[in-house]
Design an enzyme around this catalytic site. Structure first.
Site, PDB file in Angstrom:
ATOM      1  N   ARG A  88      85.683  51.501  72.442  1.00  0.00           N
ATOM      2  CA  ARG A  88      84.601  51.560  71.456  1.00  0.00           C
ATOM      3  C   ARG A  88      83.584  52.614  71.869  1.00  0.00           C
ATOM      4  O   ARG A  88      83.032  53.326  71.043  1.00  0.00           O
ATOM      5  CB  ARG A  88      83.903  50.196  71.320  1.00  0.00           C
ATOM      6  CG  ARG A  88      82.829  50.200  70.208  1.00  0.00           C
ATOM      7  CD  ARG A  88      81.970  48.944  70.213  1.00  0.00           C
ATOM      8  NE  ARG A  88      81.130  48.872  71.386  1.00  0.00           N
ATOM      9  CZ  ARG A  88      81.250  47.964  72.347  1.00  0.00           C
ATOM     10  NH1 ARG A  88      82.213  47.049  72.293  1.00  0.00           N
ATOM     11  NH2 ARG A  88      80.457  47.985  73.394  1.00  0.00           N
ATOM     12  N   TYR A 116      75.946  61.223  45.950  1.00  0.00           N
ATOM     13  CA  TYR A 116      77.135  60.370  45.987  1.00  0.00           C
ATOM     14  C   TYR A 116      76.723  58.907  45.806  1.00  0.00           C
ATOM     15  O   TYR A 116      75.764  58.432  46.413  1.00  0.00           O
ATOM     16  CB  TYR A 116      77.868  60.575  47.314  1.00  0.00           C
ATOM     17  CG  TYR A 116      78.908  59.528  47.609  1.00  0.00           C
ATOM     18  CD1 TYR A 116      79.915  59.231  46.689  1.00  0.00           C
ATOM     19  CD2 TYR A 116      78.893  58.841  48.813  1.00  0.00           C
ATOM     20  CE1 TYR A 116      80.867  58.265  46.961  1.00  0.00           C
ATOM     21  CE2 TYR A 116      79.850  57.877  49.095  1.00  0.00           C
ATOM     22  CZ  TYR A 116      80.832  57.589  48.167  1.00  0.00           C
ATOM     23  OH  TYR A 116      81.768  56.622  48.440  1.00  0.00           O
ATOM     24  N   ASP A 152      74.445  66.441  53.888  1.00  0.00           N
ATOM     25  CA  ASP A 152      75.808  66.008  53.606  1.00  0.00           C
ATOM     26  C   ASP A 152      76.589  67.258  53.205  1.00  0.00           C
ATOM     27  O   ASP A 152      76.408  67.809  52.124  1.00  0.00           O
ATOM     28  CB  ASP A 152      75.793  64.984  52.471  1.00  0.00           C
ATOM     29  CG  ASP A 152      77.186  64.442  52.154  1.00  0.00           C
ATOM     30  OD1 ASP A 152      78.183  65.104  52.505  1.00  0.00           O
ATOM     31  OD2 ASP A 152      77.279  63.368  51.525  1.00  0.00           O
ATOM     32  N   LYS A 160      87.647  63.684  53.620  1.00  0.00           N
ATOM     33  CA  LYS A 160      87.865  64.664  52.563  1.00  0.00           C
ATOM     34  C   LYS A 160      88.503  65.950  53.112  1.00  0.00           C
ATOM     35  O   LYS A 160      89.614  65.926  53.592  1.00  0.00           O
ATOM     36  CB  LYS A 160      86.540  64.931  51.848  1.00  0.00           C
ATOM     37  CG  LYS A 160      85.773  63.654  51.455  1.00  0.00           C
ATOM     38  CD  LYS A 160      86.576  62.688  50.606  1.00  0.00           C
ATOM     39  CE  LYS A 160      85.745  61.579  49.959  1.00  0.00           C
ATOM     40  NZ  LYS A 160      85.073  60.649  50.858  1.00  0.00           N
TER      41      LYS A 160
END
Length: 379
Positions: free
Chosen positions: A46, A98, A170, A195
């Protein structure tokens, strides 16, 4: 080094044990220690994982940053940025945003005391008017989703530096191939790695990149403490994906320009939103801060008839109807019912997002086939 060389080589070294040219998938949860606290830099996956470390270094290099921090999704990355702030802090975000970003801001963090102002950032005076002594962050998205508006990153960052306010960009729609916000003064760059960076619609991931050591320390702490980390298999897939980012983006841009020009000249199309078109209000700014105009565009049919837009989307064959973007295959999305459904209708309409808007992620197929598919669907 130039971008293509960085995309292929940055962050990646041959495996010291075997000489493997590809970074291994370190599918392990823990690491053996020689003595309590004495280890080789890895304790628990982690916190750190060698496959993730290679990817984080590669992403930092692509954005000309010094620190990359990866998360289980783009929204997990956004979540980490918002966790930097405390109740009463104010954040200014673009109003054409978004839907998932809007949702996490309004439905999650607003309940914890953060205050959000959504403004049209195509006019920088709107940002200046919204700034108060409690403003801590300006959240930029450019080109915006889904109306492809352009925001002057450098101008906004200069304003924020004067006011001692952080800026986060972003950069998902553009990718590091087309623009590098850190070079324009941004403090943090966010990507939905799902993406263009992944590029093959086979993984979900997010990332933050910064050159600010203190911000990197805080964000890495949140990454570990909150635990929203990607697995090594997904990191391996993205490491593979970014090796072809430059050639994929070149074809995305070429195809999108041809599709946008064809749509603009179609008698049944009312409006096309694509920064590469001379008719786009942000065309000159796009030329200034981007290398090319990207693979995303939106359009509306004449008459703004909802049923007509739906029928067009249903008839598409090569453009698959689905959420997401940036894969090698072309996708069609209906923002009002899909990616932006969490934004109230009245708020969508304020920014010009109509229920008849169709968004395209133009893939890297043969562009003549893509245009033929649009032609049969529209006609």
């Amino acid at each position: 080094m130039n971008f293509a060389t960085i995309a292929i080589h940055a962050g990646v070294e041959p495996d010291p044990t075997t000489g493997a040219i590809m970074t291994p998938i370190y599918q392990t949860s823990t690491y053996v220690q020689e003595s309590p606290g004495k280890h080789k830099g890895y304790e628990y996956s982690r916190t750190h994982n060698p496959t993730r470390t290679a990817l984080q270094n590669a992403l930092a290099a692509l954005e000309n940053g010094t620190h990359g921090i990866c998360f289980a999704s783009g929204l997990a990355a956004t979540d980490a940025v918002l966790k930097l702030f405390r109740p009463g802090d104010e954040i200014i975000a673009t109003n054409d945003i978004y839907g998932g970003s809007y949702r996490i801001m309004k439905k999650i963090f607003e309940a914890f005391g953060l205050v959000f102002h959504f403004v049209d950032m195509s006019d920088i005076s709107n940002i200046e008017s919204a700034i108060t002594n409690k403003t801590k962050l300006v959240w930029i998205e450019t080109p915006t989703n889904p109306l492809l508006k352009l925001i002057d990153i450098e101008a906004v960052c200069n304003l924020c530096k004067e006011k001692k306010i952080l800026t986060a960009v972003d950069n998902t729609f553009a990718s590091p191939y087309l623009q590098n916000p850190l070079d324009l003064g941004a403090d943090i760059v966010m990507h939905s790695v799902t993406k263009y960076l992944g590029g093959h619609s086979d993984t979900v991931m997010g990332a933050l990149i910064t050159s600010n050591d203190e911000l990197a320390r805080q964000l890495a702490f949140i990454q570990n403490a909150s635990g929203a980390v990607p697995g090594p298999q997904d990191c391996f897939l993205v490491l593979r994906g970014i090796k072809t980012l430059h050639i994929r983006m070149q074809r995305h841009c070429e195809n999108a320009m041809k599709v946008a020009q064809w749509l603009e000249n179609h008698p049944k199309v009312g409006k096309v939103y694509y920064p590469g078109l001379l008719s786009h209000t942000g065309h000159e700014l796009a030329q200034k801060q981007m290398k090319d105009f990207g693979g995303m565009l939106s359009f509306e049919l004449k008459g703004d008839v909802y049923e007509q837009a739906v029928r067009t989307m249903e008839r598409l064959q090569l453009f698959s109807l689905g959420e997401s973007l940036g894969g090698v295959e072309s996708l069609c999305t209906h923002p009002a019912s899909m990616t932006h459904a969490s934004i109230p209708k009245e708020e969508r309409e304020k920014v010009g997002l109509k229920d008849t808007l169709i968004r395209l992620s133009v893939g890297i197929e043969d562009v003549e086939d893509l245009i033929a598919d649009l032609e049969q669907a529209i006609d």
